[in-house]
Design a protein around this motif. Structure first.
Motif, PDB file in Angstrom:
ATOM      1  N   ILE A 168       0.846  -1.207   0.000  1.00  0.00           N
ATOM      2  CA  ILE A 168       0.000   0.000   0.000  1.00  0.00           C
ATOM      3  C   ILE A 168       0.874   1.248   0.000  1.00  0.00           C
ATOM      4  N   ALA A 169       1.896   1.248   0.861  1.00  0.00           N
ATOM      5  CA  ALA A 169       2.770   2.422   0.971  1.00  0.00           C
ATOM      6  C   ALA A 169       3.552   2.654  -0.319  1.00  0.00           C
ATOM      7  N   LEU A 170       4.020   1.574  -0.944  1.00  0.00           N
ATOM      8  CA  LEU A 170       4.769   1.726  -2.191  1.00  0.00           C
ATOM      9  C   LEU A 170       3.876   2.240  -3.321  1.00  0.00           C
ATOM     10  N   LYS A 171       2.625   1.832  -3.308  1.00  0.00           N
ATOM     11  CA  LYS A 171       1.706   2.275  -4.360  1.00  0.00           C
ATOM     12  C   LYS A 171       1.446   3.778  -4.280  1.00  0.00           C
ATOM     13  N   ILE A 172       1.328   4.296  -3.036  1.00  0.00           N
ATOM     14  CA  ILE A 172       1.003   5.719  -2.889  1.00  0.00           C
ATOM     15  C   ILE A 172       2.245   6.582  -2.713  1.00  0.00           C
ATOM     16  N   GLY A 173       3.383   5.963  -2.426  1.00  0.00           N
ATOM     17  CA  GLY A 173       4.606   6.728  -2.186  1.00  0.00           C
ATOM     18  C   GLY A 173       5.666   6.457  -3.229  1.00  0.00           C
ATOM     19  N   TYR A 174       6.908   6.669  -2.854  1.00  0.00           N
ATOM     20  CA  TYR A 174       8.024   6.471  -3.768  1.00  0.00           C
ATOM     21  C   TYR A 174       8.527   5.035  -3.706  1.00  0.00           C
ATOM     22  N   SER A 175       9.172   4.591  -4.781  1.00  0.00           N
ATOM     23  CA  SER A 175       9.588   3.188  -4.887  1.00  0.00           C
ATOM     24  C   SER A 175      10.757   2.835  -3.977  1.00  0.00           C
ATOM     25  N   GLY A 191      12.125  16.733   5.191  1.00  0.00           N
ATOM     26  CA  GLY A 191      12.014  18.180   5.036  1.00  0.00           C
ATOM     27  C   GLY A 191      10.607  18.702   4.873  1.00  0.00           C
ATOM     28  N   THR A 192       9.594  17.845   5.057  1.00  0.00           N
ATOM     29  CA  THR A 192       8.206  18.257   4.871  1.00  0.00           C
ATOM     30  C   THR A 192       7.752  19.148   6.026  1.00  0.00           C
ATOM     31  N   PRO A 193       7.056  20.259   5.744  1.00  0.00           N
ATOM     32  CA  PRO A 193       6.504  21.080   6.824  1.00  0.00           C
ATOM     33  C   PRO A 193       5.627  20.239   7.739  1.00  0.00           C
ATOM     34  N   LEU A 194       5.710  20.473   9.032  1.00  0.00           N
ATOM     35  CA  LEU A 194       5.022  19.632  10.006  1.00  0.00           C
ATOM     36  C   LEU A 194       3.515  19.598   9.794  1.00  0.00           C
ATOM     37  N   ASP A 195       2.916  20.702   9.344  1.00  0.00           N
ATOM     38  CA  ASP A 195       1.468  20.725   9.167  1.00  0.00           C
ATOM     39  C   ASP A 195       1.006  19.878   7.987  1.00  0.00           C
ATOM     40  N   LYS A 196       1.940  19.492   7.093  1.00  0.00           N
ATOM     41  CA  LYS A 196       1.591  18.665   5.935  1.00  0.00           C
ATOM     42  C   LYS A 196       2.116  17.236   6.049  1.00  0.00           C
ATOM     43  N   LEU A 197       2.777  16.960   7.162  1.00  0.00           N
ATOM     44  CA  LEU A 197       3.440  15.671   7.308  1.00  0.00           C
ATOM     45  C   LEU A 197       2.448  14.513   7.285  1.00  0.00           C
ATOM     46  N   ALA A 198       1.307  14.674   7.973  1.00  0.00           N
ATOM     47  CA  ALA A 198       0.330  13.588   8.059  1.00  0.00           C
ATOM     48  C   ALA A 198      -0.320  13.286   6.720  1.00  0.00           C
ATOM     49  N   GLU A 199      -0.310  14.250   5.812  1.00  0.00           N
ATOM     50  CA  GLU A 199      -0.955  14.055   4.520  1.00  0.00           C
ATOM     51  C   GLU A 199      -0.077  13.298   3.531  1.00  0.00           C
ATOM     52  N   GLY A 200       1.223  13.354   3.720  1.00  0.00           N
ATOM     53  CA  GLY A 200       2.115  12.754   2.729  1.00  0.00           C
ATOM     54  C   GLY A 200       3.041  11.727   3.319  1.00  0.00           C
ATOM     55  N   SER A 201       4.294  12.120   3.520  1.00  0.00           N
ATOM     56  CA  SER A 201       5.316  11.176   3.948  1.00  0.00           C
ATOM     57  C   SER A 201       5.029  10.598   5.329  1.00  0.00           C
ATOM     58  N   GLY A 202       4.264  11.326   6.169  1.00  0.00           N
ATOM     59  CA  GLY A 202       3.926  10.813   7.492  1.00  0.00           C
ATOM     60  C   GLY A 202       3.095   9.548   7.397  1.00  0.00           C
ATOM     61  N   THR A 227       2.925   7.368   4.754  1.00  0.00           N
ATOM     62  CA  THR A 227       3.712   6.253   4.216  1.00  0.00           C
ATOM     63  C   THR A 227       4.724   5.755   5.244  1.00  0.00           C
ATOM     64  N   THR A 228       5.280   6.665   6.045  1.00  0.00           N
ATOM     65  CA  THR A 228       6.205   6.231   7.101  1.00  0.00           C
ATOM     66  C   THR A 228       5.494   5.348   8.109  1.00  0.00           C
ATOM     67  N   LEU A 229       4.263   5.697   8.469  1.00  0.00           N
ATOM     68  CA  LEU A 229       3.475   4.868   9.384  1.00  0.00           C
ATOM     69  C   LEU A 229       3.236   3.482   8.784  1.00  0.00           C
ATOM     70  N   LEU A 230       2.883   3.439   7.510  1.00  0.00           N
ATOM     71  CA  LEU A 230       2.627   2.156   6.848  1.00  0.00           C
ATOM     72  C   LEU A 230       3.888   1.299   6.794  1.00  0.00           C
ATOM     73  N   PHE A 231       5.022   1.920   6.476  1.00  0.00           N
ATOM     74  CA  PHE A 231       6.274   1.167   6.439  1.00  0.00           C
ATOM     75  C   PHE A 231       6.698   0.726   7.847  1.00  0.00           C
ATOM     76  N   THR A 232       6.362   1.518   8.855  1.00  0.00           N
ATOM     77  CA  THR A 232       6.637   1.111  10.230  1.00  0.00           C
ATOM     78  C   THR A 232       5.840  -0.141  10.594  1.00  0.00           C
ATOM     79  N   LEU A 233       4.559  -0.153  10.230  1.00  0.00           N
ATOM     80  CA  LEU A 233       3.729  -1.334  10.467  1.00  0.00           C
ATOM     81  C   LEU A 233       4.267  -2.535   9.690  1.00  0.00           C
TER      82      LEU A 233
END
Length: 301
Positions: free
Chosen positions: A80-87, A135-146, A148-154
């Motif tokens: 799921i994370a790879l599909k929505i994020g970077y390879s 380097g993502t602004p904290l207010d946008k972190l949950a929308e993007g890399s935050g 995918t990072t959660l998914l990769f953590t799981l």
């Protein structure tokens, strides 16, 4: 030949992100998860039948099921994370897995985790945070890399559970039949939501996407054999360095094949958690060599 097998395993794991991203142009993540296990099981059955002339499946052990659920979670969240994020995003799975295994060693198995182990864990956590932040602004972190990072953590937690199951099962089963039993159960687990969740073919049917699905299965089924054979003969220092170079190859392929943006945060964070791997795996003193040799160089598949 052992060095060739080590390199094959390392390269195979490094291509996972690119292959999942390629397959996702044709099918959704549910189908990718199923195919990674299904084709892996086919490869394992063919190999074990050729090697032994029989299969020794076991499904009555709790660690078979725990390992299967762990590996299924690993693949589902990773895909799921790879599909929505970077390879290259699945480079985060390995450091998370390493940290979870260190905690498990101390908590579940009552093993002494050395200061070097905790320092390595801190490097891994710091590296994951830097890569996830990117380097993502904290207010946008949950929308993007935050996210995918959660998914990769799981996914990393699931991978760690699978490694723990391998540790327990290898006491009573051989590597091949153990993995076949676990992957068969994992195939059943990830197949359950497919009729309900999956959208099937979501893009054009191409030979490249089909090839990616099959190769992902081959990696699931055979790469651990290559790695297991290699570490019997290759010096452990070489195994630690080459095995953990997977993440660097993964970043290189993502840039070459998909032109994914590689920022200074990605490079910096990667080198931080690779340093953690090396601190954990490379023996610091001669008397530590045997203990270090017992610590796994964790796989990404």
């Amino acid at each position: 030949m052992s060095y060739v097998l080590l390199l094959l395993a390392t390269l195979a794991w490094s291509f996972v992100g690119v292959l999942v991203k390629t397959a996702s142009t044709m099918v959704d993540s549910s189908i990718i998860s199923f195919c990674r296990f299904f084709f892996g099981v086919v490869c394992l059955i063919a190999y074990l039948w050729y090697r032994d002339g029989k299969l020794q499946l076991r499904f009555g052990m709790k660690w078979i099921w725990l390992g299967a659920f762990g590996k299924a979670a690993n693949y589902v969240f990773e895909n799921i994370a790879l599909k929505i994020g970077y390879s290259y995003g699945n480079i985060l799975v390995q450091p998370v897995q390493t940290v979870v295994l260190l905690f498990a060693a101390g908590w579940l198995f009552k093993e002494r985790v050395t200061a070097r182990g905790w320092i390595a864990a801190l490097f891994c956590v710091a590296g994951v945070i830097v890569v996830g932040w990117n380097g993502t602004p904290l207010d946008k972190l949950a929308e993007g890399s935050g996210l995918t990072t959660l998914l990769f953590t799981l996914a990393g937690i699931g991978a760690a559970i699978h490694v723990l199951s391998q540790r327990m099962l290898l006491k009573s089963m051989d590597n091949g039949n153990m993995n076949l039993s676990v992957f068969l159960v994992s195939t059943l687990i990830v197949s359950v939501p497919v009729p309900i969740q999956s959208h099937g073919f979501t893009g054009p049917v191409t030979a490249g996407a089909w090839g990616a699905l099959v190769l992902l299965g081959v990696i699931t089924g055979l790469s651990f054999f290559w790695f297991a054979e290699a570490i019997k003969r290759v010096p452990f220092m070489v195994v630690a360095i080459v095995g953990n170079s997977t993440v660097l190859f993964a970043i290189l392929w993502s840039y070459l094949f998909f032109h994914d943006p590689i920022t200074v945060y990605i490079i910096g964070g990667t080198f931080i958690f690779v340093a953690g791997f090396l601190i954990l795996n490379l023996p610091a003193r001669k008397k530590e060599k045997q203990d270090s040799a017992d610590e796994p160089v964790h796989e990404l598949t």
